[in-house]
Scaffold this motif. Structure first.
Motif, PDB file in Angstrom:
ATOM      1  N   ARG A  59      22.511  -7.008  38.633  1.00  0.00           N
ATOM      2  CA  ARG A  59      23.086  -6.295  37.495  1.00  0.00           C
ATOM      3  C   ARG A  59      22.044  -5.510  36.709  1.00  0.00           C
ATOM      4  NH1 ARG A  59      26.390 -10.039  33.682  1.00  0.00           N
ATOM      5  NH2 ARG A  59      27.298 -10.501  35.725  1.00  0.00           N
ATOM      6  N   LEU A  60      20.873  -6.088  36.469  1.00  0.00           N
ATOM      7  CA  LEU A  60      19.843  -5.383  35.721  1.00  0.00           C
ATOM      8  C   LEU A  60      19.341  -4.162  36.497  1.00  0.00           C
ATOM      9  CD1 LEU A  60      17.914  -5.133  33.319  1.00  0.00           C
ATOM     10  CD2 LEU A  60      16.353  -6.698  34.504  1.00  0.00           C
ATOM     11  N   THR A  61      19.151  -4.329  37.784  1.00  0.00           N
ATOM     12  CA  THR A  61      18.735  -3.193  38.624  1.00  0.00           C
ATOM     13  C   THR A  61      19.750  -2.055  38.516  1.00  0.00           C
ATOM     14  OG1 THR A  61      17.668  -4.728  40.171  1.00  0.00           O
ATOM     15  CG2 THR A  61      18.070  -2.494  40.961  1.00  0.00           C
ATOM     16  N   GLY A  86      17.033 -13.359  23.179  1.00  0.00           N
ATOM     17  CA  GLY A  86      18.314 -14.059  23.135  1.00  0.00           C
ATOM     18  C   GLY A  86      18.715 -14.664  24.460  1.00  0.00           C
ATOM     19  N   ALA A  87      18.173 -14.132  25.565  1.00  0.00           N
ATOM     20  CA  ALA A  87      18.500 -14.671  26.884  1.00  0.00           C
ATOM     21  C   ALA A  87      17.827 -16.010  27.135  1.00  0.00           C
ATOM     22  CB  ALA A  87      18.100 -13.669  27.967  1.00  0.00           C
ATOM     23  N   GLU A  89       9.495  -9.817  24.487  1.00  0.00           N
ATOM     24  CA  GLU A  89       9.785 -11.256  24.574  1.00  0.00           C
ATOM     25  C   GLU A  89      10.202 -11.656  25.986  1.00  0.00           C
ATOM     26  OE1 GLU A  89       9.015 -13.289  22.345  1.00  0.00           O
ATOM     27  OE2 GLU A  89       8.955 -12.153  20.469  1.00  0.00           O
ATOM     28  N   VAL A  90       9.632 -11.018  26.971  1.00  0.00           N
ATOM     29  CA  VAL A  90       9.970 -11.345  28.362  1.00  0.00           C
ATOM     30  C   VAL A  90       9.598 -12.788  28.679  1.00  0.00           C
ATOM     31  CG1 VAL A  90       9.463 -10.808  30.776  1.00  0.00           C
ATOM     32  CG2 VAL A  90       9.755  -8.953  29.126  1.00  0.00           C
ATOM     33  N   ALA A  96      20.536 -10.481  28.688  1.00  0.00           N
ATOM     34  CA  ALA A  96      19.461  -9.485  28.728  1.00  0.00           C
ATOM     35  C   ALA A  96      20.023  -8.079  28.904  1.00  0.00           C
ATOM     36  CB  ALA A  96      18.480  -9.819  29.849  1.00  0.00           C
ATOM     37  N   CYS A  97      20.955  -7.909  29.815  1.00  0.00           N
ATOM     38  CA  CYS A  97      21.540  -6.587  30.059  1.00  0.00           C
ATOM     39  C   CYS A  97      22.289  -6.066  28.830  1.00  0.00           C
ATOM     40  CB  CYS A  97      22.482  -6.648  31.258  1.00  0.00           C
ATOM     41  SG  CYS A  97      21.638  -6.763  32.854  1.00  0.00           S
ATOM     42  N   HIS A  98      23.022  -6.942  28.174  1.00  0.00           N
ATOM     43  CA  HIS A  98      23.748  -6.545  26.972  1.00  0.00           C
ATOM     44  C   HIS A  98      22.766  -6.057  25.909  1.00  0.00           C
ATOM     45  CE1 HIS A  98      26.153  -6.970  23.276  1.00  0.00           C
ATOM     46  NE2 HIS A  98      27.207  -6.814  24.057  1.00  0.00           N
ATOM     47  N   ALA A  99      21.672  -6.802  25.709  1.00  0.00           N
ATOM     48  CA  ALA A  99      20.670  -6.419  24.712  1.00  0.00           C
ATOM     49  C   ALA A  99      20.018  -5.086  25.067  1.00  0.00           C
ATOM     50  CB  ALA A  99      19.613  -7.516  24.590  1.00  0.00           C
ATOM     51  N   ILE A 100      19.725  -4.892  26.349  1.00  0.00           N
ATOM     52  CA  ILE A 100      19.077  -3.654  26.787  1.00  0.00           C
ATOM     53  C   ILE A 100      20.008  -2.459  26.609  1.00  0.00           C
ATOM     54  CG2 ILE A 100      18.168  -2.444  28.811  1.00  0.00           C
ATOM     55  CD1 ILE A 100      17.114  -5.230  29.755  1.00  0.00           C
ATOM     56  N   ALA A 101      21.262  -2.597  27.032  1.00  0.00           N
ATOM     57  CA  ALA A 101      22.217  -1.487  26.915  1.00  0.00           C
ATOM     58  C   ALA A 101      22.432  -1.105  25.456  1.00  0.00           C
ATOM     59  CB  ALA A 101      23.542  -1.868  27.572  1.00  0.00           C
ATOM     60  N   ARG A 102      22.562  -2.095  24.583  1.00  0.00           N
ATOM     61  CA  ARG A 102      22.742  -1.829  23.165  1.00  0.00           C
ATOM     62  C   ARG A 102      21.505  -1.141  22.580  1.00  0.00           C
ATOM     63  NH1 ARG A 102      27.464  -0.979  20.872  1.00  0.00           N
ATOM     64  NH2 ARG A 102      28.780  -2.819  20.631  1.00  0.00           N
ATOM     65  N   SER A 103      20.328  -1.613  22.973  1.00  0.00           N
ATOM     66  CA  SER A 103      19.081  -1.057  22.440  1.00  0.00           C
ATOM     67  C   SER A 103      18.878   0.379  22.902  1.00  0.00           C
ATOM     68  CB  SER A 103      17.893  -1.930  22.871  1.00  0.00           C
ATOM     69  OG  SER A 103      18.001  -3.225  22.337  1.00  0.00           O
ATOM     70  N   ILE A 104      19.250   0.679  24.141  1.00  0.00           N
ATOM     71  CA  ILE A 104      19.140   2.057  24.637  1.00  0.00           C
ATOM     72  C   ILE A 104      20.051   2.976  23.833  1.00  0.00           C
ATOM     73  CG2 ILE A 104      19.659   3.550  26.609  1.00  0.00           C
ATOM     74  CD1 ILE A 104      18.664   1.245  28.418  1.00  0.00           C
ATOM     75  N   GLU A 105      21.254   2.499  23.549  1.00  0.00           N
ATOM     76  CA  GLU A 105      22.176   3.292  22.726  1.00  0.00           C
ATOM     77  C   GLU A 105      21.580   3.555  21.344  1.00  0.00           C
ATOM     78  OE1 GLU A 105      26.595   2.970  20.616  1.00  0.00           O
ATOM     79  OE2 GLU A 105      25.879   1.370  21.925  1.00  0.00           O
TER      80      GLU A 105
END
Length: 535
Positions: free
Chosen positions: A125-127, A77-78, A148-149, A92-101
């Motif tokens: 922010r990602l770091t 999506g990014a 999908e990097v 990217a950060c939003h997708a990662i945080a949601r996926s971790i949850e």
């Protein structure tokens, strides 16, 4: 209970789809060893080969073990942000945080991200997000599977790679123990255009890669095993002669294997309604042709890749019968192989028979639909046979009138004469016959095998006219080219069981008049008569 099907879209679900064990398709021991050693690595594969399915099963496997907290995140999506780092890293950060949850149940991370993380500069922010996640439960190191990097573009991709690299030294207490970058390409093949015009390779932006793992195709045994799951579930048999065809058509490419299975067992309504009917070889071939003509998304994506300069450089030489190793860097050949378009062993060639059909059809699509010649002109009313002498004589005239202008418009000019004849033939046989193609790499030849049913009602179940055409570009003397070509044409005709054979020689030497280039004669070799056509 709902009948399982062959899957052609999205991750495979065990209860819904026929499925091979995804972890058996990768070297699980190697992956676990890399994670144990705190390595960052790449897992790449062509689109629709089962990569996402494998990643999701790997995540479940690691979480079940209880040693790690593993999450899978798709950040495609990014891509919409392109080079906008602020928007791209935010997505990217939003997708990662949601996926971790979703994967680990750690709601606190997403709450932290919305409360504090979003205020952090996008370049860090990602770091910060991955650091916070890792410190939440350091006794169970974090593992991130990032999918999908390589869909990301420009400065967004550069920033993402560099932010992961920035936290690498703090693993595992304050950064993930392992990050796996997943995509179509190896990170070494990323060609990233930064905002200031600089081209940065993925290898330089992500020089912490310890390994590159490629998810391959099914083996011949796995291909058969997947289809036999349908027989086990429904009782519907596959004719034995199908297996060799299925392997040559797909060479185990997972989407093709599944798509052909779906065409045979689901799109063929008669076979779907009556599972007692066996899937015969001719029904299989009809399904294959429907799939090719469907221009499905997977095949469309393949066509899109043909526009890339590095892909064009390799494929054009294969289509023209030339050897890419003569003039191209090895890394370009490896890149096209990684995309799944070619095989390099036992020889360099287009990866499977369906791709060999799709590529020339797609490259000549606009030419096919603008050619005015119609099938009826070349079908003899008395026996419904194609009149090949009439057809090839018409093509000679067509080629004389159109070759220079049309070939110049081809994206693949190197193989222009061969592609133009294939477009002409495809226009004639569409909806009735079949053309199979072989490209003789390094031998400057293209072999075409044309099958034409003589009884419309019976189709390919009845009598079939079989014709071989060999196409050669003149590179030395005419007589030497014809002598070599006759031997090759006769051998190919014997291999295919063809009743008719023709050798077409394209003379592209400058300064030659059309009167010198155009001719027709017959030759006999080993008791077989072969038509020889000059263009």
């Amino acid at each position: 209970m709902t009948e399982r099907q062959f899957n052609t879209a999205g991750p495979s679900i065990p209860g819904d789809h026929y499925l091979l064990d995804p972890l058996a398709r990768v070297d699980l021991a190697e992956i676990e060893s890399l994670i144990e050693a705190k390595r960052y690595f790449v897992l790449h594969a062509p689109r629709q080969t089962g990569k996402t399915t494998a990643l999701l099963v790997l995540m479940e496997h690691l979480n079940r073990q209880g040693r790690y907290r593993c999450a899978y995140a798709n950040i495609e999506g990014a891509q919409a942000a392109r080079g906008d780092v602020q928007a791209g890293i935010s997505a990217a950060c939003h997708a990662i945080a949601r996926s971790i949850e979703d994967a680990t149940g750690e709601r606190a991370l997403y709450d932290w991200y919305r409360r504090e993380g979003e205020a952090i500069d996008a370049r860090d922010r990602l770091t910060a997000l991955l650091r916070h996640w890792s410190q939440m439960a350091p006794q169970r190191p974090a593992v991130l599977l990032l999918d999908e990097v390589d869909a990301l573009i420009g400065d967004t991709l550069i920033s993402l790679l560099r932010q992961i690299r920035a936290g690498y030294a703090q693993r595992p207490a304050a950064f993930p123990q392992t990050v796996v970058l997943c995509g179509v390409r190896d990170v070494r093949d990323y060609r990233i255009h930064s905002g200031d015009g600089e081209i940065i390779t993925g290898g330089s932006a992500f020089n912490i890669k310890a390994a590159s793992i490629r998810l391959g195709n099914f083996s011949e045994e796995e291909t058969r095993a997947l289809w036999l799951q349908h027989t086990e579930a429904t009782g519907q048999r596959f004719e034995e002669a199908i297996w060799a065809e299925l392997w040559e058509d797909t060479r185990g490419q997972p989407w093709l294997v599944n798509a052909l299975g779906h065409e045979c067992t689901w799109q063929d309504r008669e076979l779907r309604k009556n599972r007692a009917l066996p899937v015969t070889l001719e029904r299989y071939k009809a399904a294959r042709e429907r799939l090719i003509q469907s221009r499905a998304t997977h095949l469309d994506q393949l066509t899109d890749k043909l526009r890339e300069p590095r892909v064009h450089a390799v494929i054009s030489r294969i289509l023209a019968g030339e050897n890419p190793h003569d003039t191209l860097p090895t890394e370009d050949v490896e890149y096209v192989a990684d995309l799944g378009l070619i095989e390099t062993r036992p020889q360099l060639r287009i990866a499977n028979r369906i791709y060999r059909e799709v590529i020339p059809r797609e490259l000549t699509w606009t030419r096919q639909i603008t050619i005015t010649h119609e099938q009826a002109w070349y079908v003899r009313p008395s026996d419904r046979r194609l009149d090949m002498d009439k057809l090839l004589a018409a093509f000679q005239q067509f080629f004389r009138e159109n070759a220079d202008a049309w070939i110049e418009r081809f994206q693949y000019k190197e193989a222009g004469p061969q592609l133009l004849l294939q477009a002409f033939l495809q226009r004639i046989v569409n909806g009735g016959g079949r053309i199979s193609r072989e490209y003789g790499l390094g031998r400057r030849r293209t072999d075409l095998f044309l099958e034409w049913p003589l009884d419309e009602a019976q189709g390919f179940l009845g009598p079939v006219q079989r014709i071989v055409l060999e196409l050669k570009i003149l590179h030395r003397s005419l007589e030497a080219t014809i002598e070599e070509g006759l031997t090759q044409t006769a051998a190919y005709a014997d291999q295919c069981g063809a009743q008719e054979a023709h050798l077409i020689v394209f003379d592209r030497r400058p300064g030659r008049s059309w009167e010198e280039k155009i001719f027709h004669r017959t030759e006999t070799i080993g008791g077989r008569t072969i038509g020889v056509w000059g263009m």
